[in-house]
Design an enzyme around this catalytic site. Structure first.
Site, PDB file in Angstrom:
ATOM      1  N   ASP A  91       0.845  -1.197   0.000  1.00 48.62           N
ATOM      2  CA  ASP A  91       0.000   0.000   0.000  1.00 48.62           C
ATOM      3  C   ASP A  91       0.876   1.241   0.000  1.00 48.62           C
ATOM      4  O   ASP A  91       0.746   2.133  -0.832  1.00 48.62           O
ATOM      5  CB  ASP A  91      -0.916  -0.005   1.225  1.00 48.62           C
ATOM      6  CG  ASP A  91      -1.669  -1.315   1.375  1.00 48.62           C
ATOM      7  OD1 ASP A  91      -1.395  -2.063   2.325  1.00 48.62           O
ATOM      8  OD2 ASP A  91      -2.484  -1.611   0.497  1.00 48.62           O
TER       9      ASP A  91
ATOM     10  N   GLN B 196      13.571   2.284  -1.880  1.00 44.49           N
ATOM     11  CA  GLN B 196      12.948   1.825  -3.133  1.00 44.49           C
ATOM     12  C   GLN B 196      13.922   1.882  -4.315  1.00 44.49           C
ATOM     13  O   GLN B 196      14.022   0.902  -5.062  1.00 44.49           O
ATOM     14  CB  GLN B 196      11.688   2.637  -3.435  1.00 44.49           C
ATOM     15  CG  GLN B 196      10.432   2.091  -2.764  1.00 44.49           C
ATOM     16  CD  GLN B 196       9.154   2.714  -3.291  1.00 44.49           C
ATOM     17  OE1 GLN B 196       9.153   3.860  -3.765  1.00 44.49           O
ATOM     18  NE2 GLN B 196       8.053   1.974  -3.216  1.00 44.49           N
TER      19      GLN B 196
ATOM     20  N   GLY C  35       3.470  -9.770  -3.986  1.00 46.00           N
ATOM     21  CA  GLY C  35       2.531  -8.667  -3.886  1.00 46.00           C
ATOM     22  C   GLY C  35       2.247  -7.955  -5.190  1.00 46.00           C
ATOM     23  O   GLY C  35       1.805  -8.556  -6.153  1.00 46.00           O
ATOM     24  N   GLU C  36       2.502  -6.682  -5.217  1.00 48.43           N
ATOM     25  CA  GLU C  36       2.173  -5.855  -6.377  1.00 48.43           C
ATOM     26  C   GLU C  36       3.353  -5.018  -6.847  1.00 48.43           C
ATOM     27  O   GLU C  36       3.796  -5.151  -7.982  1.00 48.43           O
ATOM     28  CB  GLU C  36       0.968  -4.959  -6.071  1.00 48.43           C
ATOM     29  CG  GLU C  36       0.573  -4.076  -7.226  1.00 48.43           C
ATOM     30  CD  GLU C  36      -0.847  -3.517  -7.099  1.00 48.43           C
ATOM     31  OE1 GLU C  36      -1.086  -2.427  -7.622  1.00 48.43           O
ATOM     32  OE2 GLU C  36      -1.699  -4.184  -6.466  1.00 48.43           O
TER      33      GLU C  36
END
Ligand code: TRH
Length: 361
Positions: A15, A235, A252-253
């Site tokens: 998220d 990141q 996940g994504e």
């Protein structure tokens, strides 16, 4: 334009990972962004240091008294906006903001059908407003994927050995380098067995695997396999991990998308859903991703992905569990680059959002 991005951290890091990546990309393109988040703790390692110019991190709870509403309001992953903020959106003059719901990523057919659909609000604080569904995706009839304008150029000038050396690591002759970012997985020992079939350096991201791997290797030593426990990386550094490896296990994504931009062979551990909905979601992506692949290797990747996700492989009878085996990585490398070329042909998500926001302003 001024953007309000709302992010609620359910579990894991996707998220905040997706929300932050979008916020950073919009700010890097000159937009003014407020990132409203209920739990910013992961940003300490995911995005150390001061946020970039044009991007402000705000506490979700502070939005309740925030008088100003942006030109565009995005709720990520259907996180319900605070009603007080929605009421101010409805009262905004001369026109209400563009209200978007950024949905989860999927390759399933409903995405192309649902992308751009409107949801007029007939009651409640948002009465009179219209919310629009925005679906990321892998095809031209979707909202595309997050892809920072300079990412591919940065990767083209990336030196993997220098990056590994920064971690005090050096690839040995003939050794492949593999990364592992996973949810707890009962097939991990089989993966270590498969990886141990040839000289391998395994880089393990924080999580259950960092506890399981040493125990499993103590119980069943794999002379060809050495491993290294990674810290949480920012990141951009996580991207470089994927660029430095010959094979990436992601989940996940967001890491799933970054692995595709890395242009390297990868294995996706999908976020397991209690109702089993993750099975068809995995199959839908494999159908698209392997549509141009040769049947033999395509079958091998399907079997590996299904096995890693604990999903039965129809080609295997119920009794015989699919032993984890790794297909040829050189062939897969060619496929990974071809797939990335396809993804580059789809307009990226932030560019589509910017166009949409200009169209409605
Ligand atoms: O953490 P995840 O499993 O997130 C999941 C998924 O998003 C899933 O769709 C969602 O339903 C669930 O959360 C609630 O995996 P994901 O999506 O790859 O997010 C991880 C983020 O963490 C991604 O932005 C990459 C980042 N990351 C780093 O920046 N540094 C690191 O060292 C690691 C391991 C991850």
């Amino acid at each position: 334009m001024r953007w309000d991005l709302f992010c609620q951290v359910i579990d894991n890091f996707g998220d905040v990972g997706v929300g932050w990546r979008l916020a950073r990309d919009l700010a890097a393109r000159g937009e003014t962004v407020r990132f409203w988040i209920d739990d910013p703790s992961a940003l300490q390692w995911m995005a150390p240091g001061a946020p970039p110019a044009g991007l402000a991190i705000r506490r979700w709870s502070d939005s309740l008294d925030e008088p100003e509403v942006g030109d565009v309001v995005i709720e990520t992953f259907g996180c319900e906006l605070p009603q007080a903020f929605v009421a101010r959106m409805a009262g905004r003059r001369p026109q209400p903001p563009l209200w978007l719901n950024l949905e989860y990523l999927s390759a399933e057919p409903y995405v192309e059908r649902s992308h751009g659909l409107n949801s007029p609000q007939f009651s409640g604080a948002g009465q009179g407003l219209n919310k629009q569904f925005f679906y990321p995706g892998f095809t031209a009839r979707t909202g595309g994927l997050l892809r920072e304008p300079q990412m591919l150029a940065e990767q083209a000038s990336f030196d993997a050995e220098a990056w590994l050396a920064k971690l005090g690591l050096q690839r040995r002759a003939g050794e492949r380098v593999v990364s592992l970012f996973a949810y707890p997985n009962p097939r991990l020992n089989e993966l270590l067995q498969a990886l141990g079939e040839q000289a391998t350096l395994l880089l393990v991201c924080p999580g259950a695997a960092q506890q399981q791997v040493p125990a499993l290797l103590k119980a069943s030593p794999r002379p060809n396999l050495r491993w290294h426990a990674l810290p949480y990386l920012s990141q951009p550094e996580f991207d470089r991990l994927l660029w430095a490896c010959d094979l990436n296990f992601v989940r996940g994504e967001d890491s799933f998308v970054r692995a595709q931009w890395a242009g390297k062979p990868f294995v996706w551990q999908i976020y397991p859903q209690a109702d089993g909905a993750h099975g068809p979601k995995l199959e839908a992506f494999m159908d698209l991703w392997l549509s141009q692949a040769k049947p033999e290797p395509a079958g091998q990747w399907r079997t590996l992905w299904r096995a890693w996700n604990g999903l039965q492989d129809a080609r295997q009878d119920a009794q015989q569990d699919a032993r984890l085996s790794l297909p040829d990585l050189h062939q897969a490398q060619t496929h990974a680059l071809a797939w990335r070329e396809h993804l580059v042909s789809v307009e990226d998500l932030s560019s589509q959002l910017l166009k949409l926001s200009r169209k409605t302003s």
